[in-house]
Design an enzyme around this catalytic site. Sequence first.
Site, PDB file in Angstrom:
ATOM      1  N   TYR A  86       0.848  -1.201   0.000  1.00  0.00           N
ATOM      2  CA  TYR A  86       0.000   0.000   0.000  1.00  0.00           C
ATOM      3  C   TYR A  86       0.881   1.248   0.000  1.00  0.00           C
ATOM      4  O   TYR A  86       1.512   1.572   0.994  1.00  0.00           O
ATOM      5  CB  TYR A  86      -0.938   0.019   1.214  1.00  0.00           C
ATOM      6  CG  TYR A  86      -1.929  -1.124   1.263  1.00  0.00           C
ATOM      7  CD1 TYR A  86      -2.228  -1.889   0.132  1.00  0.00           C
ATOM      8  CD2 TYR A  86      -2.578  -1.456   2.444  1.00  0.00           C
ATOM      9  CE1 TYR A  86      -3.139  -2.939   0.176  1.00  0.00           C
ATOM     10  CE2 TYR A  86      -3.498  -2.506   2.499  1.00  0.00           C
ATOM     11  CZ  TYR A  86      -3.758  -3.237   1.361  1.00  0.00           C
ATOM     12  OH  TYR A  86      -4.659  -4.275   1.420  1.00  0.00           O
TER      13      TYR A  86
ATOM     14  N   PHE B  30     -13.280  -4.821   1.313  1.00  0.00           N
ATOM     15  CA  PHE B  30     -14.314  -4.012   0.667  1.00  0.00           C
ATOM     16  C   PHE B  30     -15.673  -4.176   1.391  1.00  0.00           C
ATOM     17  O   PHE B  30     -16.714  -4.354   0.757  1.00  0.00           O
ATOM     18  CB  PHE B  30     -14.475  -4.356  -0.818  1.00  0.00           C
ATOM     19  CG  PHE B  30     -13.292  -3.986  -1.684  1.00  0.00           C
ATOM     20  CD1 PHE B  30     -12.344  -3.082  -1.253  1.00  0.00           C
ATOM     21  CD2 PHE B  30     -13.135  -4.537  -2.961  1.00  0.00           C
ATOM     22  CE1 PHE B  30     -11.251  -2.725  -2.052  1.00  0.00           C
ATOM     23  CE2 PHE B  30     -12.059  -4.194  -3.772  1.00  0.00           C
ATOM     24  CZ  PHE B  30     -11.113  -3.285  -3.314  1.00  0.00           C
ATOM     25  N   PRO B  31     -15.688  -4.108   2.734  1.00  0.00           N
ATOM     26  CA  PRO B  31     -16.958  -4.297   3.444  1.00  0.00           C
ATOM     27  C   PRO B  31     -17.984  -3.217   3.124  1.00  0.00           C
ATOM     28  O   PRO B  31     -19.186  -3.438   3.267  1.00  0.00           O
ATOM     29  CB  PRO B  31     -16.547  -4.226   4.923  1.00  0.00           C
ATOM     30  CG  PRO B  31     -15.266  -3.440   4.926  1.00  0.00           C
ATOM     31  CD  PRO B  31     -14.571  -3.818   3.663  1.00  0.00           C
TER      32      PRO B  31
ATOM     33  N   GLY C  46     -17.931  -1.776   0.063  1.00  0.00           N
ATOM     34  CA  GLY C  46     -17.968  -1.705  -1.400  1.00  0.00           C
ATOM     35  C   GLY C  46     -16.646  -1.270  -2.008  1.00  0.00           C
ATOM     36  O   GLY C  46     -16.506  -1.240  -3.230  1.00  0.00           O
ATOM     37  N   GLY C  47     -15.680  -0.870  -1.174  1.00  0.00           N
ATOM     38  CA  GLY C  47     -14.346  -0.532  -1.674  1.00  0.00           C
ATOM     39  C   GLY C  47     -14.308   0.809  -2.381  1.00  0.00           C
ATOM     40  O   GLY C  47     -14.837   1.801  -1.866  1.00  0.00           O
ATOM     41  N   PHE C  48     -13.707   0.807  -3.582  1.00  0.00           N
ATOM     42  CA  PHE C  48     -13.507   2.079  -4.294  1.00  0.00           C
ATOM     43  C   PHE C  48     -14.831   2.695  -4.762  1.00  0.00           C
ATOM     44  O   PHE C  48     -14.912   3.880  -5.017  1.00  0.00           O
ATOM     45  CB  PHE C  48     -12.545   1.880  -5.473  1.00  0.00           C
ATOM     46  CG  PHE C  48     -11.151   1.535  -5.023  1.00  0.00           C
ATOM     47  CD1 PHE C  48     -10.304   2.515  -4.511  1.00  0.00           C
ATOM     48  CD2 PHE C  48     -10.690   0.230  -5.067  1.00  0.00           C
ATOM     49  CE1 PHE C  48      -9.020   2.209  -4.070  1.00  0.00           C
ATOM     50  CE2 PHE C  48      -9.406  -0.091  -4.629  1.00  0.00           C
ATOM     51  CZ  PHE C  48      -8.570   0.899  -4.131  1.00  0.00           C
TER      52      PHE C  48
ATOM     53  N   PRO D 299     -18.311   2.840  -3.094  1.00  0.00           N
ATOM     54  CA  PRO D 299     -19.129   2.460  -1.944  1.00  0.00           C
ATOM     55  C   PRO D 299     -20.525   1.927  -2.337  1.00  0.00           C
ATOM     56  O   PRO D 299     -21.111   2.341  -3.335  1.00  0.00           O
ATOM     57  CB  PRO D 299     -19.205   3.740  -1.132  1.00  0.00           C
ATOM     58  CG  PRO D 299     -17.921   4.458  -1.458  1.00  0.00           C
ATOM     59  CD  PRO D 299     -17.626   4.119  -2.894  1.00  0.00           C
TER      60      PRO D 299
HETATM   61  N1  LIG Z   1      -6.776  -8.731   0.724  1.00  0.00           N
HETATM   62  C1  LIG Z   1      -6.993  -7.948  -0.273  1.00  0.00           C
HETATM   63  O1  LIG Z   1      -6.762  -8.294  -1.432  1.00  0.00           O
HETATM   64  C2  LIG Z   1      -7.581  -6.592  -0.017  1.00  0.00           C
HETATM   65  C3  LIG Z   1      -8.090  -5.845  -1.095  1.00  0.00           C
HETATM   66  C4  LIG Z   1      -8.648  -4.609  -0.803  1.00  0.00           C
HETATM   67  C5  LIG Z   1      -8.698  -4.131   0.493  1.00  0.00           C
HETATM   68  N2  LIG Z   1      -8.170  -4.866   1.508  1.00  0.00           N
HETATM   69  C6  LIG Z   1      -8.256  -4.387   2.916  1.00  0.00           C
HETATM   70  O2  LIG Z   1      -9.614  -4.100   3.208  1.00  0.00           O
HETATM   71  C7  LIG Z   1      -9.723  -2.817   3.829  1.00  0.00           C
HETATM   72  C8  LIG Z   1     -11.064  -2.217   3.511  1.00  0.00           C
HETATM   73  O3  LIG Z   1     -11.187  -1.949   2.132  1.00  0.00           O
HETATM   74  P1  LIG Z   1     -11.378  -0.501   1.530  1.00  0.00           P
HETATM   75  O4  LIG Z   1     -10.973   0.537   2.495  1.00  0.00           O
HETATM   76  O5  LIG Z   1     -10.727  -0.476   0.218  1.00  0.00           O
HETATM   77  O6  LIG Z   1     -12.922  -0.463   1.238  1.00  0.00           O
HETATM   78  P2  LIG Z   1     -14.214  -0.227   2.165  1.00  0.00           P
HETATM   79  O7  LIG Z   1     -13.879  -0.344   3.596  1.00  0.00           O
HETATM   80  O8  LIG Z   1     -15.268  -1.103   1.609  1.00  0.00           O
HETATM   81  O9  LIG Z   1     -14.622   1.251   1.776  1.00  0.00           O
HETATM   82  C9  LIG Z   1     -13.799   2.337   1.981  1.00  0.00           C
HETATM   83  C10 LIG Z   1     -14.429   3.506   1.251  1.00  0.00           C
HETATM   84  O10 LIG Z   1     -15.651   3.834   1.871  1.00  0.00           O
HETATM   85  C11 LIG Z   1     -15.659   5.225   2.200  1.00  0.00           C
HETATM   86  N3  LIG Z   1     -16.346   5.386   3.485  1.00  0.00           N
HETATM   87  C12 LIG Z   1     -16.011   4.837   4.682  1.00  0.00           C
HETATM   88  N4  LIG Z   1     -16.871   5.217   5.631  1.00  0.00           N
HETATM   89  C13 LIG Z   1     -17.751   6.056   5.047  1.00  0.00           C
HETATM   90  C14 LIG Z   1     -18.864   6.776   5.528  1.00  0.00           C
HETATM   91  N5  LIG Z   1     -19.253   6.699   6.796  1.00  0.00           N
HETATM   92  N6  LIG Z   1     -19.559   7.525   4.630  1.00  0.00           N
HETATM   93  C15 LIG Z   1     -19.190   7.592   3.341  1.00  0.00           C
HETATM   94  N7  LIG Z   1     -18.135   6.929   2.837  1.00  0.00           N
HETATM   95  C16 LIG Z   1     -17.414   6.165   3.678  1.00  0.00           C
HETATM   96  C17 LIG Z   1     -14.211   5.635   2.288  1.00  0.00           C
HETATM   97  O11 LIG Z   1     -14.081   6.990   1.940  1.00  0.00           O
HETATM   98  P3  LIG Z   1     -13.547   8.080   3.021  1.00  0.00           P
HETATM   99  O12 LIG Z   1     -12.069   7.914   3.079  1.00  0.00           O
HETATM  100  O13 LIG Z   1     -13.991   9.372   2.437  1.00  0.00           O
HETATM  101  O14 LIG Z   1     -14.215   7.769   4.324  1.00  0.00           O
HETATM  102  C18 LIG Z   1     -13.554   4.719   1.280  1.00  0.00           C
HETATM  103  O15 LIG Z   1     -13.596   5.322   0.003  1.00  0.00           O
HETATM  104  C19 LIG Z   1      -8.541  -2.049   3.259  1.00  0.00           C
HETATM  105  O16 LIG Z   1      -8.185  -0.977   4.071  1.00  0.00           O
HETATM  106  C20 LIG Z   1      -7.480  -3.111   3.177  1.00  0.00           C
HETATM  107  O17 LIG Z   1      -6.804  -3.154   4.402  1.00  0.00           O
HETATM  108  C21 LIG Z   1      -7.635  -6.090   1.264  1.00  0.00           C
END
Ligand SMILES: NC(=O)c1ccc[n+]([C@@H]2O[C@H](COP(=O)([O-])OP(=O)(O)OC[C@H]3O[C@@H](n4cnc5c(N)ncnc54)[C@H](OP(=O)(O)O)[C@@H]3O)[C@@H](O)[C@H]2O)c1
Length: 290
Positions: free
Chosen positions: A66, A215-216, A218-220, A222
């Site tokens: 990352y 992506f709990p 929805g990831g990139f 939401p």
């Molecule tokens: N193992 C793998 O291959 C893999 C792949 C992808 C990810 N991951 C892990 O999974 C974790 C979670 O994934 P992720 O962060 O990509 O996706 P996510 O948790 O599904 O979603 C994050 C997105 O949601 C937005 N968000 C969060 N809270 C919000 C709220 N209350 N209101 C509006 N928007 C909100 C964030 O924007 P803001 O910043 O504006 O809040 C960010 O753009 C990562 O941090 C990583 O550690 C692992």
Amino acid sequence: MSTLSTSLPGGTWTLGDLTVTRFGYGAMQLAGPGVMGPPADHDGALAVLREAIELGITHIDTASAYGPRVTNQLIHEALHPYPESLHIVTKVGATRDEHGGWPPARQPEDLRRAVHENLETLGLEVLDLVNLRLGNAQGPQPGSLAEPLETLVELQQQGLIRHLGVSNATAEQVAEARAIAPIVCVQNMYNLAYRQDDELIDELAEEGIAYVPFFPLGGFSPLQSSALSAVAARLDATPMSVALAWLLQRSPNILLIPGTSSVAHLRENLAGARLSLSDEELAELDKIGR
Ligand SMILES: NC(=O)c1ccc[n+]([C@@H]2O[C@H](COP(=O)([O-])OP(=O)(O)OC[C@H]3O[C@@H](n4cnc5c(N)ncnc54)[C@H](OP(=O)(O)O)[C@@H]3O)[C@@H](O)[C@H]2O)c1
């Protein structure tokens, strides 16, 4: 810290011998756009990490890919020396190319380098939990994981890794991994709208193995769903809160690592995940991904 942690939504889970709050934090999106380079707001990124600890979160998910290295360096800068209760989970098995892509890097030398890079950037002597990331950006791909996993087992035997997990894995790969070494978690893509792993989650729950959806939210892009918005409006909650509360209620072995670069969203998500969804609401939400 420990009194705070147990009051977090969902309580705690034990990964091997490490107790973590089921509500964790995913640090990936703290890096710059496309998970490349430094964040636009360096101090803001440090503030999010410090707030996560203040709130009682004891599980942070990261990887040296990352940024690359950026997210780990931010964690180090914000939180080192780490509280004893904090467990930082990393992953190896993919690297970054000059276009921001995530090519696989699972040769023994790639994995050794990645483990050492995680140790160095996080300022640790042992990594609590390392996930072997399989497949590619399109998702899990079939094939044996024996060689790369055995390399990680060697590193574990050398005392550099406490526990092992797999990520972006098929159910067959999870079974193969479990025949090679104790596996404490599976980190795959899963959320209210993407339910490929329903069966696997239930099987892992019976075996006492954690399932950590990436992506709990929805990831990139939401999560967006009229059914989700309708339930959220009725509960006077945000759709994100409902999506997280649904995951916590879906199965006791699910650990959350929602990502955010905003202290306000972090607080909102943690508070929102406390929502208790009724059977009727759960049934309504269940239809979204089926
Ligand atoms: N193992 C793998 O291959 C893999 C792949 C992808 C990810 N991951 C892990 O999974 C974790 C979670 O994934 P992720 O962060 O990509 O996706 P996510 O948790 O599904 O979603 C994050 C997105 O949601 C937005 N968000 C969060 N809270 C919000 C709220 N209350 N209101 C509006 N928007 C909100 C964030 O924007 P803001 O910043 O504006 O809040 C960010 O753009 C990562 O941090 C990583 O550690 C692992």
